[in-house]
Design an enzyme around this catalytic site. Structure first.
Site, mmCIF file in Angstrom:
data_model
loop_
_atom_site.group_PDB
_atom_site.id
_atom_site.type_symbol
_atom_site.label_atom_id
_atom_site.label_comp_id
_atom_site.label_asym_id
_atom_site.label_seq_id
_atom_site.Cartn_x
_atom_site.Cartn_y
_atom_site.Cartn_z
ATOM 1 N N GLY D 148 31.266 40.051 53.939
ATOM 2 C CA GLY D 148 32.681 39.723 53.856
ATOM 3 C C GLY D 148 33.535 40.886 54.319
ATOM 4 N N CYS D 149 34.786 40.598 54.604
ATOM 5 C CA CYS D 149 35.670 41.622 55.169
ATOM 6 C C CYS D 149 35.960 42.736 54.163
ATOM 7 C CB CYS D 149 36.960 40.983 55.670
ATOM 8 S SG CYS D 149 37.769 39.901 54.473
ATOM 9 N N TYR D 150 36.389 42.358 52.943
ATOM 10 C CA TYR D 150 36.694 43.395 51.950
ATOM 11 C C TYR D 150 35.449 44.206 51.579
ATOM 12 C CZ TYR D 150 41.247 41.107 50.942
ATOM 13 O OH TYR D 150 42.513 40.580 51.007
#
Lengths: 345, 345, 345, 345
Positions: D148-150
């Site tokens: 995921g991005c975070y």
């Protein structure tokens, strides 16, 4: 005075709430919404957290006249046509912010809105609420068709020149730009942040329903009925309209004549402000206010004038002008309930 | 090939660095800056952290020809005029992104730039680098005057119609809008975020130095030398130019003729793309790329065409077009070093 | 009452002009500026086009007490220290928006501001103007040191919990984010639109001069004098501060206790609003207003609370709080001159 | 190699198209979309006007293995779980950008995603594709669960410190901020421009499904399994993530040790860049690129480190990291198909 707002959860309605909450002539506000009836407006719009009387009432045109003394309607275009007549029948004063009652000719409405026009009886009754130009009519009106945002900016910038016959009406080209709140409160692809941000969009070229509204007034103040050219852009900002307007200046007309015309015009009206000579306004300088600021330049190379008008589309282009008209209709000072200063920066 | 970039710390220079870093025909980059000589570009611009050869060299026109094989100059307008001649004397190939060598008539340069024009000898030598329109001249040029951002968008959208004599040149009005990177890397009041954000500004109405640059090419392809009307706006976005252009269509010209003209034109050029019929481009769809996207509408009510062209001002409007020209001058594929796809969203 | 504003051309000053123009207790405004003396504020800031009394007067601390009855000073930090004493000597009431008089300990001022502290005599006189927490002191003060923007948001969100000893003060971490108007009206690299737009920046990590200001009040209401962690970000928006604040909840403290504490607190103060349970505020919902909106969540997994407070940095974080304090000092209603509703959208 | 992209019309898919169009190891792209099958992607996304092979094919997991050699799946979380198994059964190599296969423990998936977890057989097969930390596993994997991005930003900034046991894992607080493209391509209220612009929003506090993803890797590299605190904000920008991360530094650990750890780490990885001492990165400096830039400060007052990592959420946070993994899986150079330079400004 008890005042009602139909369509309180749209952007026009929200701005009316902001203004009328502090209007010295308003005792009580009643907010109407068909889609959100029974809810409190503060749960939908937390910026109104703590508002008195935030409950959203159902829209019943037969009950409204018993509940309020004056009605602002900010329902979507097409809804007003059927909603307002029963209310008008009772003699109630109404300001309608939608497009339904603005065009005097049914065929124009049909052509540009692609909808059935309202009963001509009510269209005839409606006064086009361009505050500075129909002031006396507004004062005595029962019903106001409040102008569209683009036409307001266009007409306030052009009519002084047209009325004095300083420009060739058939050469008018209006390049209009708006902040994205003009698209309303309902999410859409063109207003989706990742698409709208850092982007400039153009839409409805030669097809915008504000074209006949502009032409109606332009033709009223000129001897011609030639069409104009008008296109609209979506600028990545929340509020603000700038209309950049081009026209040929009639032969023999001097810069000085134009300047004097605009100076005299601005002096007569509280909400019209003129940029200093050779200066031009930007949209931010009217943010949150009811001002229309105007600048212009006469290019002797091309014999054309470039006139620029800016407004806040939700204020002078909608709710602010509506409150101005409300003041005119009720004998309040013209500036009552309207902020003295824009929000800057 | 060893390539030099003068003015590497401006926005045009930075974009050249981005493109030439990955250009298959470039072996080594040398970056020049007078104000920042000796520093590393990555300490000023951390997005270049880790760049090879980031050291900024002093600009010495007598040494440059010994250091590089080809020069891009992105010095400010007014500087190129004195900087480049000694380099050109040595026979070196140069692409200049400034305005100094674009206007063939000295008096135009003086009038619009308010500066002393360069030696006509070099102005005559310079080929105006509008890639799609001067392709053969560019291939054989020693020196390119790379076009301005607004003129690129304007000319790419209008010249096909002008060349075929489909519109009345004397009626052309160009309403131009730019992202704020067009104002350069040096902080200023109009680009100060609290003033520029959520704001639309208009500037240099009828006075922009790109007016004679547009007229020079327009007049070259038409029988008239009538002036045009041109105004420029600052839109709160980083990159992108949209020119909305209005003109009367000559009598007897049909929509079909216009459409065929544009279709044929787009088919011939890799970087020209046509919106589908009745569609219009937005600036974001060319972000970071060398494309110029075009849309148009012919309004039979007014007999006017509205043509819209969009570019990325730092790419097709500056560095991208320069790399395209570099490719033409050196026999590389036209698209070498240029991204296949815009950055979206 | 005749009111003066020193530093009227900064953002704090401009916002005071906006508010005091319509304040029912203000008869006349006098605007002071050393750098722009003699000019009219409307030529610098055209959003004030048409303002009465827009002429900028020179700042002479010996004349000011003869010209006005009450003074707001929005001079830069470091200037107030020398400017205000002669005015205070005359017994005049003053609200200072700068940082000079906020820190009671000289050594804190020296360490964090790297400047010479003002005469302790005046520092002792100054009441820290956190309206909701020093209300009675403010009512009787001659001089107010108006709080900084970040400390206002931080303290209004944390003090209710600290005062009741619900959280571990030594574990407080404040992640603060501000719109770019917080950087002031003077153009700079980090506020240059092409750098600031579509960008998130972090600055002054562990070094911001607001750290001791927050700690001073936190320590006043707790038994500890442990330092806190505080960092600040620049968000690409014009106005607004959000502080996201983390702390360990003391053992045995329940969600219910926290909720009751916040509810009681919000009920007591006009400008404190609490988000509904599990809800969080966004900055836009206080835009242009004097509200501080608060939301929170207690995470049982980590035994930590996340509390969030939002304000408009130019309003509750500067001019709005100053006007609130002005009202307290002069016996006006607390909300006089302050907008009932934020500007939304 | 023929490469397929499932979910080509989402933001992750679009970014894959941009990158793979110019990837030297990709011969042909096939784009899949269930909702838009049969349409051409260029009519939906005009920035791709002119793309070869833009036709959107229906998603049939039994046909895909016959049509392409390698598959990227950018379907929404929850869809991958049922879509990919038949494809994986055939032995095809797949990179999945959704969340379905990232969490090794079924109960975590159920708790945080509120969905039925996929068959553990495939979850076990999936390698968590954090390129710099699972490099060897990725090289030999059949299937990648792309992070995921975070979590990507968080883990790349924290793992070097955790692995060397320099910080107290139980004290980690991550304050995450993202551009609005992270919310995807479907219009929504929180991403509606008039609500999102000039606004800072906070959401999913203590409830984000990326929390267990971060904890899974943090616990893998530490001796503790304590939970972390994590909250997420929506910043009015299109792209970019900044994670501001706080933790107590273990007693006895010096600034020098931290610095050396980060320097060594950045030297080992092409896409990790370290800000100069005392410097911090901003999101714009990685825009459009696959870099993760890191800065940090050790505050001796509080014994806490503030570490900051920035990425482009659609690149290193999604498609860029996927292409990096594709390179590792296929023996291409790690940087193949990835831009050397961010787009700036």
């Amino acid at each position: 005075m008890n005042v009602g707002i139909v369509g309180a959860t749209g952007f026009g309605g929200l701005e009316l709430v902001r203004l009328l909450q502090q209007h010295p002539g308003v005792k009580k506000l009643t907010l109407y919404s068909s889609s959100k009836k029974g809810e409190s407006i503060e749960t939908i719009y937390p910026h109104l957290n703590g508002i008195k009387e935030g409950k959203l009432e159902d829209i019943d045109p037969y009950k409204i006249p018993e509940q309020v003394d004056f009605l602002f309607s900010s329902a979507p275009t097409g809804v007003s046509a059927s909603l307002l007549p029963p209310i008008l029948e009772r003699g109630m004063k109404v300001i309608d912010l939608a497009g339904d009652f603005r065009l005097k000719k049914s065929e124009d409405y049909q052509q540009w809105y692609k909808k059935e026009p309202p009963d001509p009886k009510w269209v005839d009754l409606a006064v086009y609420g361009l505050s500075e130009w129909n002031t006396d009519l507004i004062k005595n009106a029962q019903m106001i068709a409040n102008p569209g945002c683009y036409p307001t900016a266009a007409l306030l910038g052009l009519l002084p020149l047209i009325k004095k016959s300083l420009i060739e009406v058939s050469t008018i080209i209006i390049d209009a730009k708006s902040g994205i709140s003009g698209a309303g409160a309902v999410p859409s692809v063109s207003a989706h942040f990742p698409f709208a941000n850092d982007n400039l969009q153009i839409y409805k070229v030669n097809q915008h329903q504000h074209i006949p509204e502009i032409e109606q007034m332009v033709h009223h103040y000129s001897e011609t009925n030639k069409p104009i050219t008008f296109s609209t852009h979506l600028v990545p900002m929340t509020r603000g309209i700038m209309n950049t307007m081009y026209a040929e200046v009639k032969e023999g007309v001097s810069s000085k004549e134009i300047e004097e015309t605009y100076i005299e015009y601005a002096e007569q009206h509280d909400f019209i402000r003129l940029s200093p000579s050779q200066g031009f306004p930007s949209t931010r300088q009217v943010y949150g206010s009811n001002f229309c600021d105007i600048g212009w330049s006469f290019d002797h190379r091309t014999q054309r004038i470039t006139a620029v008008s800016v407004i806040d589309n939700l204020m002078k282009g909608a709710a602010g002008q509506a409150v101005h008209n409300f003041n005119l209709m009720n004998g309040f000072p013209e500036t009552a309930g309207l902020p003295a200063s824009p929000v800057f920066p």
